[in-house]
Design an enzyme around this catalytic site. Structure first.
Site, short mmCIF file in Angstrom:
data_model
loop_
_atom_site.label_atom_id
_atom_site.label_comp_id
_atom_site.label_asym_id
_atom_site.label_seq_id
_atom_site.Cartn_x
_atom_site.Cartn_y
_atom_site.Cartn_z
N GLY A 1 1.28 -1.27 -0.21
CA GLY A 1 0.04 -0.06 -0.12
C GLY A 1 0.97 1.01 -0.37
O GLY A 1 2.55 1.10 0.26
N GLN B 1 2.81 9.87 1.40
CA GLN B 1 4.19 9.92 0.89
C GLN B 1 5.45 9.88 0.12
O GLN B 1 6.33 9.85 0.09
CB GLN B 1 4.30 7.80 1.02
N CYS C 1 5.65 0.09 7.48
CA CYS C 1 5.46 0.89 6.71
C CYS C 1 6.94 0.97 5.54
O CYS C 1 8.09 1.28 5.73
CB CYS C 1 5.12 2.38 7.37
N LEU C 2 6.33 1.45 4.20
CA LEU C 2 7.87 1.34 3.41
C LEU C 2 7.99 3.33 4.10
O LEU C 2 9.11 3.35 3.42
CB LEU C 2 7.13 2.23 1.83
N HIS D 1 -4.24 1.32 8.47
CA HIS D 1 -2.73 1.87 7.75
C HIS D 1 -2.88 2.81 6.27
O HIS D 1 -2.10 4.21 7.28
CB HIS D 1 -1.96 0.80 7.29
N GLU D 2 -3.33 2.74 5.47
CA GLU D 2 -3.11 4.17 4.70
C GLU D 2 -4.20 5.63 5.16
O GLU D 2 -3.92 6.31 3.86
CB GLU D 2 -3.40 3.42 3.01
N HIS E 1 -2.07 7.56 7.22
CA HIS E 1 -1.50 8.10 6.47
C HIS E 1 -2.16 9.56 5.46
O HIS E 1 -1.71 10.18 6.20
CB HIS E 1 -0.76 7.60 5.17
NI NI Z 1 2.92 3.03 5.68
#
Ligand code: NI
Length: 181
Positions: free
Chosen positions: A46, A51, A88-89, A130-131, A134
């Site tokens: 995701g 991000q 998380c990226l 999660h998204e 963000h």
């Molecule tokens: Ni993330």
């Protein structure tokens, strides 16, 4: 399509509350295409627009069923809660058990402005939570509590990407606390 640089922990963009999309134009389609490519290149399941430094309410995801996206998502969750490792990226190399709802639904629009709704359980529900977090300027780290939260803070401070980044190590104690409290 272009792979865009992913913003890492400490970047102010990750703390922005993103704005509602009002123009369902070619620029939005390009954003969704780039975000999808960026997510696959990472790789991740995701990716939220902030991000990659874009302050709009959009995220893309693929938990194994093919790529999808949603614009202006509104999240609804239902119990039970459960604990599973989440990463998380924007917080590379780390993962911590995070409490989330087992079931979640997002309603919003596709890139053409047509209404869509997606429901899921387990990983997909976790991804939605999660998204959407963000897009509200939150990280999964913010959901952690007690010893896990303390462990996460230590892990962030001692991680390679944190200690190797001049911007991070110049964050004063107060700034660190303001950014990640
Ligand atoms: Ni993330």
């Amino acid at each position: 399509m272009t792979v865009r640089p992913i913003r890492i922990f400490g970047d102010p963009g990750l703390r922005m509350v993103t704005e509602t999309v009002t123009s369902f134009d070619r620029e939005l389609a390009a954003l969704v295409a780039d975000m999808t490519e960026t997510m696959y290149a990472a790789p991740g399941v995701g990716l939220a627009a902030n991000q990659v430094g874009v302050g709009l309410r959009v995220f893309v995801y693929d938990v194994g069923d093919g790529p999808s996206h949603i614009v202006n998502p509104v999240l609804e969750t239902s119990e039970p809660l459960y604990d599973e490792d989440e990463g998380c990226l924007s917080v590379p190399g780390l993962s911590f058990p995070t409490v989330r709802s087992e079931h979640a639904t997002v309603t919003g629009a596709d890139l053409h402005g047509e209404p869509v709704a997606f429901s899921g359980s387990g990983l997909l529900a976790r991804c939605f939570q999660h998204e959407v977090g963000h897009l509200q300027g939150r990280l999964y780290l913010d959901e952690l509590q007690g010893p896990t939260a303390r462990e996460a803070k230590r892990a962030v401070r001692t991680s390679e990407w944190f200690t190797a980044s001049p911007a991070m190590t110049q964050l004063t104690e107060d700034q660190f606390r303001t950014w990640y409290s």
